[in-house]
Scaffold this active site. Structure first.
Site, PDB file in Angstrom:
ATOM      1  N   GLY A 102       0.854  -1.181   0.000  1.00 53.89           N
ATOM      2  CA  GLY A 102       0.000   0.000   0.000  1.00 53.89           C
ATOM      3  C   GLY A 102       0.886   1.225   0.000  1.00 53.89           C
ATOM      4  O   GLY A 102       1.767   1.355   0.852  1.00 53.89           O
TER       5      GLY A 102
ATOM      6  N   ARG B 225      11.506  -1.245  -2.981  1.00 53.04           N
ATOM      7  CA  ARG B 225      10.419  -1.156  -3.959  1.00 53.04           C
ATOM      8  C   ARG B 225      10.614   0.129  -4.756  1.00 53.04           C
ATOM      9  O   ARG B 225      10.010   1.162  -4.459  1.00 53.04           O
ATOM     10  CB  ARG B 225       9.060  -1.177  -3.254  1.00 53.04           C
ATOM     11  CG  ARG B 225       7.937  -1.352  -4.242  1.00 53.04           C
ATOM     12  CD  ARG B 225       6.759  -2.109  -3.668  1.00 53.04           C
ATOM     13  NE  ARG B 225       5.605  -1.933  -4.539  1.00 53.04           N
ATOM     14  CZ  ARG B 225       4.383  -2.297  -4.219  1.00 53.04           C
ATOM     15  NH1 ARG B 225       4.143  -2.867  -3.061  1.00 53.04           N
ATOM     16  NH2 ARG B 225       3.380  -2.096  -5.056  1.00 53.04           N
TER      17      ARG B 225
ATOM     18  N   ASP C 146      -2.353   4.967  -6.759  1.00 51.44           N
ATOM     19  CA  ASP C 146      -0.931   4.933  -6.429  1.00 51.44           C
ATOM     20  C   ASP C 146      -0.251   6.235  -6.811  1.00 51.44           C
ATOM     21  O   ASP C 146       0.647   6.697  -6.123  1.00 51.44           O
ATOM     22  CB  ASP C 146      -0.260   3.746  -7.119  1.00 51.44           C
ATOM     23  CG  ASP C 146      -0.481   2.477  -6.327  1.00 51.44           C
ATOM     24  OD1 ASP C 146      -1.634   2.003  -6.297  1.00 51.44           O
ATOM     25  OD2 ASP C 146       0.473   1.976  -5.705  1.00 51.44           O
TER      26      ASP C 146
END
Lengths: 313, 313
Positions: free
Chosen positions: B48, B90, B237
């Site tokens: 998330g 990430r 996002d």
């Protein structure tokens, strides 16, 4: 070459590819009894509207082989008993009912004892199978001009060789285009919740040497937006006389997305016509209104709108 | 009550709910080192966009607890080293980079030795977390009027408490409506291929006592056609300045289907603004053009079109 989903074994059993085991393993089973065929239908070892009908007809034959010596009444009683069992294996399948009714009519109309009636039933089941093969081929020929060299297609669920006695419905034009040396690429919706696309369609296309890519069902819209899809071809479980058709859940979403992006949306199917209401109650299916359909690819050719009552008989 | 996805442990470690184990098991882990936090991000124990940023900031603090006695240069060198490690966990996550850059700026600007800088970093990470909680709450308050008693909503992926430091983005108005005694029902796209909807959103809604039903992604269109969906709320996002936004694959299809059926389609999000091109290259995401968005539900209120540059800062 497409896979052969059903056949007679040398001893007269019904030979199937166990579709539960795909794509991990290709297991062929010889179903020796009507009960075994009913069980195979119930447990989705065989699935796909046309294939289920063929399997039931063949199961009626395989399951009465031992009774060929019986007198007429005893033989017919067993035929009716087995037909009831087979029909109950998937009560919502229109094709199953249709095939069994056809077999029962033939049984009743054929004079003589068990042997004579059995011979006639054997011929009738084979005819049902061969008619379906021929119909698949005609659907493929009708749809072939819609699949030019370099075409990128999208399909949903499995309406291929594993769903029919022949080369499928939605996949038939693709098999023929590939066979004619055209380069085609197929995006395959994985088709949740049961994954028929990922498990079955992808397997049979790979088996036939046709390039394919499995996608999440939700990715179809994004692919269309990127102009990566030239046309959509799906099958149908039932087509209403007005052109509305029932098919695996997700088909309707695809139709709306195709319309929105100007992507032709074809439904490939054969003889089935029925009121669609019943299927709409089954959450595994949805109904796509005729207004989203660019054309039906049928065994009688490609039919464009307006779709009128009885146009696809 | 919504679940709390992240917190400090009594000893100053980063306490998370391991999202890989949901919904089968609720496992809380205390991540004692920066390496453990980076690993948790890499392996999707935490996911998330907002939550990843918070976790990285807190990881930087937890991972330098032991070095509080170190001189300034040694301490800062370790902070930069850990920030690099965390940022690489990430690389596509904008929030992760944003949170780490903010922490590095604070570290550099704070005078004194390891102890002083660490205290300041600890306060900053806590501030990042609390700002996110407050933002979630404001998003919820802005969206609350859009969720009347009896509302049937559809959401995609997980933009809930498990994706943020607070009550989520897309789910925030739903939590507040439920808390205000309104009856709401939520259809949850299972969200293939990773199933964040089925695994995470359904779990946190059940945990909070909110009625929800998981559906196959392909079923959304059929539900809308049957008028079973009053509104769609999704997260984002990244949101481009013109209102186009990147989110989990399948969001774009939902937006088109909502437009086609006249169902309001809301995107709930906070501060993120960035060019969306990079995300469009990631096949796990798609880009939904602003023209499909009924309104953005933001921490500053509900913003309707036209969306202009900088409208959602």
């Amino acid at each position: 070459m497409s896979v052969q989903a059903i056949a007679w074994s040398a001893s007269g059993a019904v030979r199937i590819v166990d579709q539960r085991a795909l794509p991990e393993a290709r297991i062929e089973r010889d179903l020796e009894s009507g009960e075994a065929v009913a069980d195979a239908i119930r447990t989705l070892q065989v699935r796909g509207a046309p294939l289920i009908g063929i399997a039931a007809a063949m199961g009626l034959v395989a399951g009465t082989r031992e009774l060929r010596g019986a007198p007429r009444e005893a033989f017919l009683a067993r035929v009716h008993q087995l037909a009831e069992l087979l029909g109950a294996a998937r009560p919502t399948a229109v094709n199953l009912r249709w095939a069994l009714d056809r077999m029962l009519r033939v049984a009743t109309a054929t004079p003589g004892g068990g042997a004579a009636v059995w011979e006639r039933l054997q011929a009738e089941a084979t005819a049902i199978w061969e008619e379906d093969r021929a119909m698949c081929r005609r659907i493929g020929e009708a749809g072939l001009p819609l699949v030019p060299d370099g075409a990128k297609l999208l399909t949903h669920c499995n309406a291929g060789a594993l769903a029919t006695g022949g080369i499928g419905t939605a996949l038939a034009p693709i098999y023929l285009a590939h066979g004619a040396g055209r380069h085609v690429e197929v995006f395959v919706d994985e088709t949740r919740p049961v994954l028929q696309g990922a498990r079955l369609t992808a397997w049979e296309l790979v088996h036939a040497g046709i390039p394919c890519t499995v996608i999440a069902d939700g990715a179809a819209g994004s692919l269309m937006r990127q102009a990566k899809v030239d046309l959509v071809i799906v099958g149908a479980d039932r087509i209403a006389a007005n052109g509305d058709f029932a098919n695996k859940i997700g088909t309707y979403s695809l139709a709306v997305l195709a319309l929105h992006h100007g992507v032709p949306f074809y439904c490939a199917a054969g003889r089935l016509i029925a009121p669609a209401e019943a299927a709409a109650l089954n959450p595994a299916f949805d109904v796509t209104p005729a207004r989203y359909v660019t054309a039906f690819i049928t065994d009688r050719g490609v039919e464009h709108p307006p779709f009128r009552d009885g146009a696809r008989r």
